[in-house]
Design a protein around this motif. Structure first.
Motif, short mmCIF file in Angstrom:
data_model
loop_
_atom_site.label_atom_id
_atom_site.label_comp_id
_atom_site.label_asym_id
_atom_site.label_seq_id
_atom_site.Cartn_x
_atom_site.Cartn_y
_atom_site.Cartn_z
N ALA A 233 -49.85 38.20 -6.13
CA ALA A 233 -49.82 36.74 -6.33
C ALA A 233 -48.38 36.23 -6.34
O ALA A 233 -48.08 35.16 -5.79
CB ALA A 233 -50.53 36.38 -7.63
N LEU A 234 -47.47 36.98 -6.94
CA LEU A 234 -46.06 36.59 -6.95
C LEU A 234 -45.47 36.63 -5.55
O LEU A 234 -44.60 35.82 -5.21
CB LEU A 234 -45.27 37.51 -7.88
N GLU A 235 -45.94 37.55 -4.72
CA GLU A 235 -45.49 37.61 -3.33
C GLU A 235 -45.83 36.31 -2.60
O GLU A 235 -45.03 35.80 -1.81
CB GLU A 235 -46.12 38.82 -2.63
N MET A 236 -47.01 35.75 -2.89
CA MET A 236 -47.37 34.47 -2.28
C MET A 236 -46.44 33.36 -2.76
O MET A 236 -46.03 32.50 -1.96
CB MET A 236 -48.83 34.15 -2.57
N GLN A 237 -46.10 33.37 -4.04
CA GLN A 237 -45.14 32.38 -4.54
C GLN A 237 -43.77 32.56 -3.87
O GLN A 237 -43.11 31.58 -3.52
CB GLN A 237 -44.98 32.50 -6.05
N ALA A 238 -43.36 33.81 -3.71
CA ALA A 238 -42.07 34.09 -3.08
C ALA A 238 -42.03 33.56 -1.65
O ALA A 238 -41.03 32.99 -1.20
CB ALA A 238 -41.77 35.58 -3.13
N ARG A 239 -43.12 33.75 -0.91
CA ARG A 239 -43.17 33.27 0.47
C ARG A 239 -43.08 31.75 0.53
O ARG A 239 -42.59 31.18 1.51
CB ARG A 239 -44.46 33.75 1.15
N GLU A 240 -43.54 31.09 -0.53
CA GLU A 240 -43.47 29.63 -0.60
C GLU A 240 -42.14 29.14 -1.18
O GLU A 240 -41.92 27.94 -1.31
CB GLU A 240 -44.64 29.10 -1.43
N GLY A 241 -41.26 30.08 -1.54
CA GLY A 241 -39.95 29.72 -2.07
C GLY A 241 -39.94 29.33 -3.54
O GLY A 241 -39.03 28.64 -4.00
N ASN A 242 -40.94 29.80 -4.29
CA ASN A 242 -41.09 29.38 -5.69
C ASN A 242 -40.97 30.52 -6.68
O ASN A 242 -41.59 30.49 -7.75
CB ASN A 242 -42.44 28.67 -5.88
N CYS A 243 -40.20 31.55 -6.35
CA CYS A 243 -40.06 32.69 -7.25
C CYS A 243 -38.59 33.06 -7.36
O CYS A 243 -37.88 33.18 -6.36
CB CYS A 243 -40.87 33.87 -6.72
N TYR A 244 -38.14 33.25 -8.60
CA TYR A 244 -36.73 33.53 -8.88
C TYR A 244 -36.63 34.75 -9.80
O TYR A 244 -37.64 35.26 -10.29
CB TYR A 244 -36.07 32.30 -9.52
N GLY A 245 -35.43 35.21 -10.02
CA GLY A 245 -35.26 36.39 -10.86
C GLY A 245 -33.97 36.33 -11.65
O GLY A 245 -32.99 35.70 -11.24
N LEU A 246 -33.99 36.99 -12.79
CA LEU A 246 -32.80 37.19 -13.62
C LEU A 246 -32.38 38.65 -13.50
O LEU A 246 -33.18 39.56 -13.76
CB LEU A 246 -33.11 36.86 -15.09
#
Length: 290
Positions: A233-246
């Motif tokens: 599910a996070l991969e889908m967010q990442a593809r949409e440009g909505n996932c970040y990391g610390l």
């Protein structure tokens, strides 16, 4: 928007620490004299979380009991007269957050566990914290993750640099650097072979998630063993440009296996002024006998 809620998935069977976890939930196994899970709840509260949602199972009622009131014990401590400190600690644990428990009826993976909390979360961002992964109170990651979420608006993952020989045990990310400690996650893969890992940055057990994750989890097919992975599910967010990391560089402790539980307990004991000296003396004596 102030993030108020944290989901703690605690329905797992804890098979890596059997037989200790047969009757006692692995999350209640102690580090010194405090259950592992209590450290995580305290970490959440220190970051401003007000409501803790346990995703539990029928064998984990003891977790709810630990954070509930125990009138008979409180009365016994009051009668003793010399247990004021212990009584205050019991009451502090009961009142430091609002607690709610929802049931995961079968073990279908972390993604499914998070989905079980959907009704309790509603339409607001929230935190997910895994019970096997402890963070030293002196080097917390949640406050900075919440800042990154406030700045960029998407989900935020806690990331750490993994040795190559351990990378296949984690979700691993590909990234674009945004600042010294902040990255944009562009791709995630769950437990890749070391030679196929997109980087050496692995996902630790802390997530800030936006509520659209629930719809994405529902679209995620079950994988091996019928489990639904949050990574997909996070991969889908990442593809949409909505996932970040610390990029988290603080102290972490893995309590999900016997050695990790033991070394974590020693590490926490060494931070206690009342235990550090005697414990160091014992370890020196034990090494001499060897």
């Amino acid at each position: 928007m102030h993030i108020r809620k944290a989901v703690l998935p605690v329905a797992g069977l804890g098979t890596r620490v059997l037989p200790a976890s047969k009757v006692v939930p692995k999350e209640l196994l102690p580090l010194v004299d405090k259950p592992t899970l209590q450290y995580i709840v305290e970490e959440a509260v220190a970051a401003g979380i007000e409501e803790i949602i346990f995703v539990s199972s029928r064998s984990k009622r003891a977790i709810e009991d630990h954070f509930d009131s125990f009138p008979e014990l409180e009365q016994a401590l009051e009668r003793k007269g010399n247990k004021k400190k212990e009584l205050e600690e019991l009451r502090r644990v009961q009142t430091m957050a609002k607690y709610l428990s929802v049931r995961q009826y079968e073990p279908r993976g972390l993604g499914h566990a998070v989905l079980c909390a959907r009704e309790a979360i509603g339409d607001e961002p929230f935190v997910v914290m895994l019970g096997d992964d402890l963070v030293a109170p002196e080097t917390p990651c949640l406050p900075r993750m919440l800042e990154i979420h406030e700045q960029y608006g998407g989900s935020v993952l806690s990331l750490f640099t993994s040795p190559p020989e351990e990378i296949s045990a984690f979700g691993v990310v590909a990234i674009e650097d945004l600042s010294q400690d902040t990255v944009k996650v562009t791709h995630l893969v769950e437990k890749p072979p070391a030679e196929e890992a997109p980087s050496n940055l692995a996902v630790a057990g802390r997530y800030v998630l936006t509520p659209d994750i629930f719809d994405l989890i529902e679209r995620t097919p079950a994988g091996k063993g019928g489990e639904i992975q949050i990574t997909d599910a996070l991969e889908m967010q990442a593809r949409e440009g909505n996932c970040y990391g610390l990029r988290f560089t603080g102290e972490r402790y893995d309590t999900g296996n016997p050695l990790g539980l033991l070394t974590s307990s020693i590490a926490f004991a060494l931070k206690r002024p009342d235990l550090e000296g005697p414990l160091r003396d014992y370890m020196r004596q034990a090494l001499r006998k060897k």
